[in-house]
Design a protein around this motif. Sequence first.
Motif, PDB file in Angstrom:
ATOM      1  N   ARG A 284       0.794  -1.234   0.000  1.00 29.56           N
ATOM      2  CA  ARG A 284       0.000   0.000   0.000  1.00 29.56           C
ATOM      3  C   ARG A 284       0.821   1.276   0.000  1.00 29.56           C
ATOM      4  NH1 ARG A 284      -5.103  -0.689   3.977  1.00 29.56           N
ATOM      5  NH2 ARG A 284      -5.837  -2.709   3.213  1.00 29.56           N
ATOM      6  N   TRP A 285       1.957   1.271  -0.692  1.00 23.89           N
ATOM      7  CA  TRP A 285       2.659   2.537  -0.869  1.00 23.89           C
ATOM      8  C   TRP A 285       2.051   3.287  -2.048  1.00 23.89           C
ATOM      9  CZ3 TRP A 285       6.946  -1.379  -0.279  1.00 23.89           C
ATOM     10  CH2 TRP A 285       7.432  -1.401   1.029  1.00 23.89           C
ATOM     11  N   CYS A 286       2.313   4.577  -2.147  1.00 23.04           N
ATOM     12  CA  CYS A 286       1.795   5.349  -3.278  1.00 23.04           C
ATOM     13  C   CYS A 286       2.351   4.745  -4.569  1.00 23.04           C
ATOM     14  CB  CYS A 286       2.254   6.796  -3.205  1.00 23.04           C
ATOM     15  SG  CYS A 286       1.878   7.604  -1.653  1.00 23.04           S
ATOM     16  N   PRO A 287       1.541   4.734  -5.595  1.00 20.38           N
ATOM     17  CA  PRO A 287       2.057   4.247  -6.882  1.00 20.38           C
ATOM     18  C   PRO A 287       3.284   5.060  -7.285  1.00 20.38           C
ATOM     19  CG  PRO A 287      -0.335   4.598  -6.979  1.00 20.38           C
ATOM     20  CD  PRO A 287       0.127   5.151  -5.671  1.00 20.38           C
ATOM     21  N   GLY A 288       4.323   4.384  -7.713  1.00 25.24           N
ATOM     22  CA  GLY A 288       5.521   5.090  -8.139  1.00 25.24           C
ATOM     23  C   GLY A 288       6.508   5.356  -7.022  1.00 25.24           C
ATOM     24  N   CYS A 289       6.170   4.967  -5.796  1.00 27.33           N
ATOM     25  CA  CYS A 289       7.082   5.181  -4.659  1.00 27.33           C
ATOM     26  C   CYS A 289       8.328   4.312  -4.834  1.00 27.33           C
ATOM     27  CB  CYS A 289       6.378   4.804  -3.362  1.00 27.33           C
ATOM     28  SG  CYS A 289       7.467   4.860  -1.931  1.00 27.33           S
ATOM     29  N   GLY A 290       9.470   4.837  -4.451  1.00 31.54           N
ATOM     30  CA  GLY A 290      10.720   4.095  -4.557  1.00 31.54           C
ATOM     31  C   GLY A 290      10.741   2.837  -3.700  1.00 31.54           C
ATOM     32  N   ASP A 291       9.870   2.770  -2.700  1.00 29.84           N
ATOM     33  CA  ASP A 291       9.858   1.614  -1.802  1.00 29.84           C
ATOM     34  C   ASP A 291       9.559   0.308  -2.536  1.00 29.84           C
ATOM     35  OD1 ASP A 291      10.352   3.438   0.161  1.00 29.84           O
ATOM     36  OD2 ASP A 291       8.437   3.220   1.203  1.00 29.84           O
ATOM     37  N   TYR A 292       8.747   0.381  -3.592  1.00 32.21           N
ATOM     38  CA  TYR A 292       8.417  -0.844  -4.332  1.00 32.21           C
ATOM     39  C   TYR A 292       9.672  -1.520  -4.872  1.00 32.21           C
ATOM     40  CZ  TYR A 292       3.406   0.270  -4.434  1.00 32.21           C
ATOM     41  OH  TYR A 292       2.115   0.514  -4.094  1.00 32.21           O
TER      42      TYR A 292
ATOM     43  N   GLY B 239       6.686   4.954   9.876  1.00 28.77           N
ATOM     44  CA  GLY B 239       6.967   5.736   8.678  1.00 28.77           C
ATOM     45  C   GLY B 239       6.505   4.927   7.487  1.00 28.77           C
ATOM     46  N   CYS B 240       6.601   5.512   6.280  1.00 27.52           N
ATOM     47  CA  CYS B 240       6.191   4.749   5.098  1.00 27.52           C
ATOM     48  C   CYS B 240       7.005   3.466   4.996  1.00 27.52           C
ATOM     49  CB  CYS B 240       6.398   5.582   3.844  1.00 27.52           C
ATOM     50  SG  CYS B 240       5.294   6.997   3.761  1.00 27.52           S
ATOM     51  N   ALA B 241       8.326   3.583   5.124  1.00 27.93           N
ATOM     52  CA  ALA B 241       9.198   2.419   4.963  1.00 27.93           C
ATOM     53  C   ALA B 241       8.881   1.340   5.984  1.00 27.93           C
ATOM     54  CB  ALA B 241      10.661   2.852   5.107  1.00 27.93           C
TER      55      ALA B 241
ATOM     56  N   ASN C 199      16.220   6.699   2.673  1.00 26.63           N
ATOM     57  CA  ASN C 199      16.349   8.145   2.842  1.00 26.63           C
ATOM     58  C   ASN C 199      15.646   8.884   1.703  1.00 26.63           C
ATOM     59  OD1 ASN C 199      17.105  10.739   3.410  1.00 26.63           O
ATOM     60  ND2 ASN C 199      19.301  10.441   3.009  1.00 26.63           N
ATOM     61  N   ASN C 200      14.502   9.505   2.026  1.00 25.98           N
ATOM     62  CA  ASN C 200      13.814  10.294   1.003  1.00 25.98           C
ATOM     63  C   ASN C 200      13.804  11.779   1.363  1.00 25.98           C
ATOM     64  OD1 ASN C 200      11.913  10.339   3.011  1.00 25.98           O
ATOM     65  ND2 ASN C 200      10.495   8.939   1.996  1.00 25.98           N
ATOM     66  N   GLU C 201      14.514  12.120   2.409  1.00 24.34           N
ATOM     67  CA  GLU C 201      14.679  13.522   2.833  1.00 24.34           C
ATOM     68  C   GLU C 201      13.351  14.213   3.112  1.00 24.34           C
ATOM     69  OE1 GLU C 201      17.374  15.652   0.276  1.00 24.34           O
ATOM     70  OE2 GLU C 201      19.077  14.375   0.825  1.00 24.34           O
TER      71      GLU C 201
ATOM     72  N   TYR D 147       9.318  13.689   5.595  1.00 31.47           N
ATOM     73  CA  TYR D 147       8.365  12.852   6.331  1.00 31.47           C
ATOM     74  C   TYR D 147       7.201  12.556   5.393  1.00 31.47           C
ATOM     75  CZ  TYR D 147      10.591  13.558  10.885  1.00 31.47           C
ATOM     76  OH  TYR D 147      11.458  13.538  11.943  1.00 31.47           O
ATOM     77  N   GLY D 148       7.082  11.306   4.938  1.00 27.61           N
ATOM     78  CA  GLY D 148       6.026  10.956   4.005  1.00 27.61           C
ATOM     79  C   GLY D 148       4.707  10.681   4.712  1.00 27.61           C
ATOM     80  N   LEU D 149       4.749   9.789   5.686  1.00 27.36           N
ATOM     81  CA  LEU D 149       3.510   9.307   6.312  1.00 27.36           C
ATOM     82  C   LEU D 149       2.710  10.437   6.971  1.00 27.36           C
ATOM     83  CD1 LEU D 149       2.185   6.481   6.726  1.00 27.36           C
ATOM     84  CD2 LEU D 149       3.232   6.438   8.973  1.00 27.36           C
TER      85      LEU D 149
ATOM     86  N   ILE E  16      19.001   5.619  -1.152  1.00 29.54           N
ATOM     87  CA  ILE E  16      18.410   6.853  -1.656  1.00 29.54           C
ATOM     88  C   ILE E  16      17.057   6.491  -2.260  1.00 29.54           C
ATOM     89  CG2 ILE E  16      18.719   8.723  -3.328  1.00 29.54           C
ATOM     90  CD1 ILE E  16      20.869   8.671  -1.107  1.00 29.54           C
ATOM     91  N   GLN E  17      15.981   7.058  -1.712  1.00 29.23           N
ATOM     92  CA  GLN E  17      14.635   6.620  -2.104  1.00 29.23           C
ATOM     93  C   GLN E  17      13.778   7.815  -2.499  1.00 29.23           C
ATOM     94  OE1 GLN E  17      11.879   6.273   0.900  1.00 29.23           O
ATOM     95  NE2 GLN E  17      10.383   6.336  -0.772  1.00 29.23           N
ATOM     96  N   ASN E  18      13.190   7.724  -3.647  1.00 24.89           N
ATOM     97  CA  ASN E  18      12.378   8.846  -4.126  1.00 24.89           C
ATOM     98  C   ASN E  18      10.966   8.785  -3.562  1.00 24.89           C
ATOM     99  OD1 ASN E  18      12.045  11.197  -5.724  1.00 24.89           O
ATOM    100  ND2 ASN E  18      10.813   9.982  -7.152  1.00 24.89           N
ATOM    101  N   CYS E  19      10.543   9.869  -2.899  1.00 24.34           N
ATOM    102  CA  CYS E  19       9.154  10.000  -2.460  1.00 24.34           C
ATOM    103  C   CYS E  19       8.441  10.810  -3.534  1.00 24.34           C
ATOM    104  CB  CYS E  19       9.062  10.700  -1.109  1.00 24.34           C
ATOM    105  SG  CYS E  19       7.364  11.139  -0.677  1.00 24.34           S
ATOM    106  N   ILE E  20       7.687  10.106  -4.327  1.00 31.40           N
ATOM    107  CA  ILE E  20       7.103  10.734  -5.516  1.00 31.40           C
ATOM    108  C   ILE E  20       6.046  11.769  -5.152  1.00 31.40           C
ATOM    109  CG2 ILE E  20       5.282   9.010  -5.881  1.00 31.40           C
ATOM    110  CD1 ILE E  20       6.031   9.090  -8.874  1.00 31.40           C
ATOM    111  N   VAL E  21       5.468  11.626  -3.968  1.00 28.94           N
ATOM    112  CA  VAL E  21       4.372  12.511  -3.585  1.00 28.94           C
ATOM    113  C   VAL E  21       4.856  13.804  -2.918  1.00 28.94           C
ATOM    114  CG1 VAL E  21       2.290  12.718  -2.167  1.00 28.94           C
ATOM    115  CG2 VAL E  21       2.759  10.588  -3.400  1.00 28.94           C
ATOM    116  N   PHE E  22       5.779  13.704  -1.987  1.00 27.53           N
ATOM    117  CA  PHE E  22       6.131  14.889  -1.210  1.00 27.53           C
ATOM    118  C   PHE E  22       7.519  15.467  -1.496  1.00 27.53           C
ATOM    119  CE2 PHE E  22       2.947  12.741   1.510  1.00 27.53           C
ATOM    120  CZ  PHE E  22       1.993  13.746   1.497  1.00 27.53           C
ATOM    121  N   ASN E  23       8.341  14.718  -2.224  1.00 28.92           N
ATOM    122  CA  ASN E  23       9.699  15.228  -2.435  1.00 28.92           C
ATOM    123  C   ASN E  23      10.243  14.689  -3.756  1.00 28.92           C
ATOM    124  OD1 ASN E  23      11.755  16.870  -1.568  1.00 28.92           O
ATOM    125  ND2 ASN E  23      12.749  15.325  -0.271  1.00 28.92           N
TER     126      ASN E  23
END
Lengths: 340, 627
Positions: free
Chosen positions: A22-30, A57-59, A127-129, A131-133, A204-211
Amino acid sequence: MNVQVEPAKLKAKDFASDQEVRWCPGCGDYAILKAVQMSLANMGAQPDNTVFVSGIGCAARFPYYMETYGFHTIHGRAPAVASGVKIANPELDVWVVSGDGDALSIGGNHLLHLLRRNVDVQFLLFNNEIYGLTKGQYSPTSQAGQKSPSTPQGSVDAPIDACTFALGCNARFIARGIDIQAKQLGDIFTRAQEHKGASFVEIIQNCIVFNDDAFAHFTEKSVAKETQIHVKHGEKLIYGADGNKGIRIKPGAFELEAVTIGEDGVTEDDILVHDETNRVLANLLVAMKPPEMPIALGVIYCDPAPSYERAVQAQVEASMANGAGDMDKLLRSGNTWTVS
Amino acid sequence: MNLQTDPSQGESSDGAPLSEADSDSVVVRFAGDSGDGIQLLGGQFSQATALDNNSLATFPDFPAEIRAPTGTTYGVSAFQIKFGSRHIRTSGDAPDVLVALNPAALKVNYEQVLRGGLIILDTGSFGERNLKKAGFEVDPREDGTLKEYRTIEIDISALTLEATKPFDVTQKEALRAKNLWTLGLVDWMYGRSLDATETFITRKFGDSAISQANIAALKAGHAYGETAEVSGDIPQTRLGEVKFESGEYRLVSGAEALSWGLVAGCKLAGIDMTFCSYPITPSSPILHILSRLKNFGVTTFQAEDEIAAACSALGASYTGKMGITASSGPGIALKTEAIGLAISTELPLVIVDTQRAGQSTGLPTKTEQSDLFLTVWGRNADAPMPVLSARSPGDCFETAIEAVRLATKYMTPVFLLSDGYIANAAEPWLIPSMSDYEPFPVSHRTDPEGFQPFSRDDETLARPWVKPGTPGLMHRIGGIEKADGSGNISYDPDNHQLMTDLRFAKIDGIANDIPAQTVESGAEKGKLAVVGWGSTYGPINRAVTRMLAEGYDVSHIHIRHIWPLPANLIDLLHDFDEVLVAEMNKGQMLTFLRSQCGRPIEGHLKVNGQPLTIHEVQDAIRARLDK
Ligand code: SF4
């Protein structure tokens, strides 16, 4: 005659739980999740002997998606819970999944002590620099000036570099990777798992929604070759699209510089060879930041030392060497008297 | 001969007690500078007293500062012991005898001594500087300050130096033996043997000059009592032996009994202990004791902070071990989030709270019972868990076993309350035998057939405990609400209602698995019930016993299981016309019981960092029954 049946080799999908991710589509976590599942399959890990511990947190949702044992704990405390798990049962293969806020803000103290004690776990810091959640506030790794819901005029905090922090905590294994580089991540995870003691991996992880694109200046394909250096123990620190860039010690100074071989009289002999056991070099490598320098990726530092939980276990075993304690005798130790 | 003044005298005009009305017990208080070795002196005297078959209870009262400036009132360390030829349950109210090794020790303590009581002074320390540091403008020996007491002035410092002269020790080392000289004298006063202390010294210092000097000082103090010229002044008292139940005895402190009880509990459960804690007064002795018991399968971990201590203990429980953490007030506050996680994930955990006085840092070395709210109600959301409290040093053993039993049987964190007084106090203890206890072996689930992480035992409502590493039982747990049965993340409102109700029902059900509430002294119904919990057991019980002897209709009820309460407690309280809660806080058990039983209840409440006294509880009883 006994026929030895090899247990069927597990595949990446065997490490995926039945829970919907259940991460946002396109999140680096996938991509990281896939890379972890693939590496566990490749290294022949036993799902029932593997434990994923996370904070908040998201991760931190990570353990739910793994067909292993998993413990989703509380904000920042995963290193403390994982320490207890490993001390109580050193045979388990323990992974901690954390983020920049979880590991370096609320849980900074626990991470410090996990690393300096050298508890044998793999610590993955996504590290997405940001706070996503909690919807996009700046984090301890956000760049100064970051605009966020809590810093409308830009953050005035000085950020911390995750790997520099880990080195300062006396971590014996430091590596850095990028969410989308599955192959390189797999190599790092394998090394981290083999390493006895705390293994610190910044991803290094991209947060597509907030950063989104916070790291694009070195992760984009068009610039990657010129802004990344994948270090390998015993090999020269060379990078660049043409393989003609390198890292050398700046003449007359105690710092590194990026140079081009063949220019300004620089030859390949001037280029440093990566020594992953060299702490001083590791400190210089983790501090390199684009655009002036390429970002260092791969296993930057690895210099094993005895792990904490084994030392703890050794003391218990040494105490047990003369036989297990007798409770009745213990209660009667020292001065006693009898009333008849 | 006995030191008591006339028991009929009652109270003096200013309210200070004149007599204890006990001719079968004595209260002695040793006081000196924190560097004077008062606690060692008290401990050794307690040991010798116990070996003489006297019953006893002690109260070490020391300053928070490790080495406060010498000679100051805030650097005074004291040790009180009450001993006697009947069962002693408290360390006594007012001392019959005060031994003051410097003016500050006198200043802090003399007013508590019984009028007519005996004060022994080390005149060697009564120089002008020390008097000034203690805040005496004039020498209290000369201005009538001590006229209501019998005083014996001895230059203990000089006599100690004299006794240790033959040995190759420095003056500083020699003066350190002052406590042993004093011990020798007090041993003589009560006919104690010096043997155990001599053995102790030899064990500690071997055959060294220090060892010989210490023993010489001890013997010199004893001989001083015996010498003809002074024995007229110094009273000698012999108390009869107590008719103890037959068996083997030892002295035990609360910290020891509690630590051993935890180990015993784990043995009975058949699992090893992982004890994780962070140094804090007065909880640390438990960590010290357990770290020496690794041969009992105990692993100890000094964590980086209180939070990590609780979290790592929970991590250990997750692997199938008995995770235990311990602290005191402020440290417990830090652990609450992790305790919430233990409640949510339904894992066993024992949290020991050795309560201390005051909010925030408060008075770390003083005692209080003010964490009841914190432990029963002090968590975010509805988070029920059992809370137990130990009533005496020896009782810590039983209560600790009970805590491990409940934690493992019901898959729940359990609070175990002790306090600074119980932790440090010592009492003679009839040593139990492990064969007297029914084992309660834990069975970790290994069967994958039909496994659900949050399925429940029909009887206890506990969920299965699975050790990671068990083939085929991989599952995930966490602090997010879980679906009934599967344990998968669930945001379904009805499921949250159901799971909350189940967690409550599980803890409530424990009320049927604990002993019914009994009445300690007095009748099962009547005019007044005095209700206590924890370390107030001694003073309440003694007070009620005395009042019963005077013909009052009063009973003593003492609560061990604070949550859930024993099933019959509410009915029991309704059988009394009046209920009085006596406790060392501003009314926590009082408020708690009022909320649970909906009847008028009064309180006798005190928070001065000192244990309740027998007299004040008697006064509180009189105030209600002499109407
Ligand atoms: S908020 Fe960002 S980090 Fe969190 S799941 Fe969405 S994209 Fe990923």
